[in-house]
Scaffold this active site. Sequence first.
Site, PDB file in Angstrom:
ATOM      1  N   TRP B 321      23.636  21.521  82.916  1.00  0.00           N
ATOM      2  CA  TRP B 321      23.908  20.356  83.766  1.00  0.00           C
ATOM      3  C   TRP B 321      22.594  19.653  84.130  1.00  0.00           C
ATOM      4  CZ3 TRP B 321      22.260  19.021  88.692  1.00  0.00           C
ATOM      5  CH2 TRP B 321      22.937  17.971  89.307  1.00  0.00           C
ATOM      6  N   HIS B 322      21.529  20.458  84.291  1.00  0.00           N
ATOM      7  CA  HIS B 322      20.247  19.877  84.713  1.00  0.00           C
ATOM      8  C   HIS B 322      19.579  19.062  83.620  1.00  0.00           C
ATOM      9  CE1 HIS B 322      20.669  22.717  88.042  1.00  0.00           C
ATOM     10  NE2 HIS B 322      19.871  21.896  88.679  1.00  0.00           N
ATOM     11  N   GLY B 323      19.881  19.335  82.378  1.00  0.00           N
ATOM     12  CA  GLY B 323      19.242  18.557  81.322  1.00  0.00           C
ATOM     13  C   GLY B 323      19.666  19.035  79.951  1.00  0.00           C
TER      14      GLY B 323
END
Lengths: 358, 466
Positions: B321-323
């Site tokens: 989700w973060h990258g």
Amino acid sequence: MSRTGRFGLNVAVFLLALCAAALGVRRALARLGADELQEAGVTRFKLDTYARHAADYELVFIGSSRMYRQVDPEVFDDALARRGFSTSSYNLGLPGMWFYEVLYRANRIAVRAPAALRWMVIELQDPDPGDEPLNQNSQRTIAWHTPRYTWIACRTELASERSLLERLSSAGGHLVQGFMNALNLGLLTSALDRGTVPLEFREHAELGRTGYMPLDLEPAERVRRGRLVRALLKEPRYLERQVELHRAAGAVAAPSGLFTNLARLVGELRQHGIEPIFVLLPPSSRTRTEIVAAHENGVLPNLIDLEDPGRFPEFYLEPALRFDKHHLNQRGAERLTRLLAAACFPILSTPRDRPRRP
Amino acid sequence: MIFTEWRFFPFFLLVFAVHWALRREGARRLWLLGTSYVFYGAWDWRFLGLIWLTTVMDYLFGAQLARVERRRVAWMWASVVMNLGILGAFKYFDFFVGSGTQVLHWLGLDVRATALEIVLPAGISFYTFQSMSYTLDVYRRELLPAKSLLDFAFFVAFFPQLVAGPIVRAADFLPQLAEPRSLARIDFRACLVLFLSGFVKKACVSDNLAPLVERYFEAPALYGSASAWLATLSYATQIYCDFSGYSDMAIACAALLGYRLRLNFDFPYLARSITEFWRRWHMSLSTWLRDYLYIPLGGSRGSRLFVFRNLMLTMLLGGLWHGAAWHFVVWGGLHGLALAWHRAWRGWFSEASRVRRLLAPLGLPLTLSFVCLGWIFFRARTLPDAWTATRAFLFLGTPGTQELDPLVFAPLFLLALAHVVTRRRWLAGWWEKLPAWGFAVAYGSLVGLVLPFVSVDFTPFIYFQF
């Protein structure tokens, strides 16, 4: 008192406290040399280097990247030495240093320089850099927006011949930067990160002594090599077209503030015993015609005009001497520097023109 | 537009003044919705269409879920597929195509794939999760659908939390729309202090640490172990101050407009275990992942292996989700392993056991060291870089000879001290004891003292890219 009145009063007290705190911080930091503290990157490195060896230099170059990337002090000193004139020079050009910042920095250097400094070679530019980046919202831009130079910039912009909206927008931008300067915005952030040598000088430490760095040797990724080659591949007449555009733009009127500000700068420099030498560098300035006329009328002393495509076509049309749309490469810089030295020689070697520092 | 840009201040003053000048709630909401779109559009107006699409579709899905009794699962999945489809196309398409192509190359197949190279719309992960939680809650019958499209659009686009969270739940926000709102109820002082504290964290701490961190992580092989520690601790401070600073400012702005947003950080670096860390770090995301991923996967019910699987899946997806990069997945995996290990540890030794009491003082330093180790994978540009930095961090061999300025440890120590002081609430509520003019003087002076430390060079919020 009504609720709104109380609210207004509190806002006024807040603003007063903010101004008082900003003033207090500025005064306290002035004792620590706040103006120097806020310089960062290449600016700090070059100013520090110059300050350390200022007693060795008789001449400095000031201007934008056209000065920084195109004038090699070693070549300049060597060319003069061949003519029997000994001098030592340093390049204080900075990328994106436009007209008002040149005024500010020239004045600061003149005030602080040791007695050794006799000449200042200043790149002449149009106050409106046209399609070139404005370098806004950087610590360096905020730094030169002192009340005096914010006033000069706003007044000159408002008096220019552009549309009212453009004038107001430009003057407003300067006012915001002046406001940031008054509030000491970011004044100490550079001080927190001292000791960083910019990449180009880290990789070419030996070049730090002259302050000159041709774009060919610049290691930073942001310098896009090959942009000119791509432009030439796309349009073989690219350079010719630039010259045509340059010629057409030469007719643009200079803002009335240009010569007033320059005349003031000449006075300030001479007051400190420094003789200014103004130079038009290729490929630049849209107000060339009027600048040359101002020199002929005696408004501007010591003008060296090297930006004429008719007289110096090689700097405009020779791809082997160019790096990009705005700059020459190392070869071009060497040729330009020798030309500049030859043009400066009569001014520098005339004893009556050699000023004395008070 | 970001909260630390100068143009945000006149923008917010105008929004605030007009908002409270309007008498009717509907008009206020419409005004805030319009200004929220302006706030987002100031970054890139072209992506407004994406927010509108998400908003309209999820509003319709929500309405449908509330109306029908049959095929509710299909409508819920339609919403999930649409939301994840948009997120996948804009954020993960190139990553999956690139990774797939690489795998095929290893297998000896020459496949050429075209990358979309789309600019990642700011805050897409935040508003997608936010909007998706609405349809999921309506599906679970835990929430009534929004009364109007205006209400739902306002919930999705409310500008303080739009681009970098906190991830607001519809169940928390939509009921607030029915509450009466008045200027007299706003605790101005608390809001202003919270905003200033967030501003200091972001503009004075995070932005000033950014160049040092960048210098190390652009070439970790050049540096030794001391620099690895310095850069990692600096990055831990940078990311915390950046994100929690943004959250503080968002909470304060929302509160000044009469809306409550949930706390997003609760002194995470003072956590004594990795489980506690995730209860304190980015709380709106960790609770979202818990409620909409971990629990639906089976949560903590089942065999130990089953629970470990759920933890790993949740954290791996949380990392992604973060990258869209493998180093984020590795970061998520590391935290998944640590959570699983901590869960097992708690099973082996009861709270009252001697071993746990003896090792309790090591909880904080061990957790902090592990979290920092994880940040290396989070921040590094590539996995080999992360490995180089990890080796230096663990004193397993340092290729480099250069060192960063050790003086930076001093401000980091002071910041840690400030963290503890704030946690113990030694300075809490000072602003309540002052008369109005005294508060104005104190606040003005504080702002005047803070501004010289504000980094002028534009540094976007780290979480914008997520």
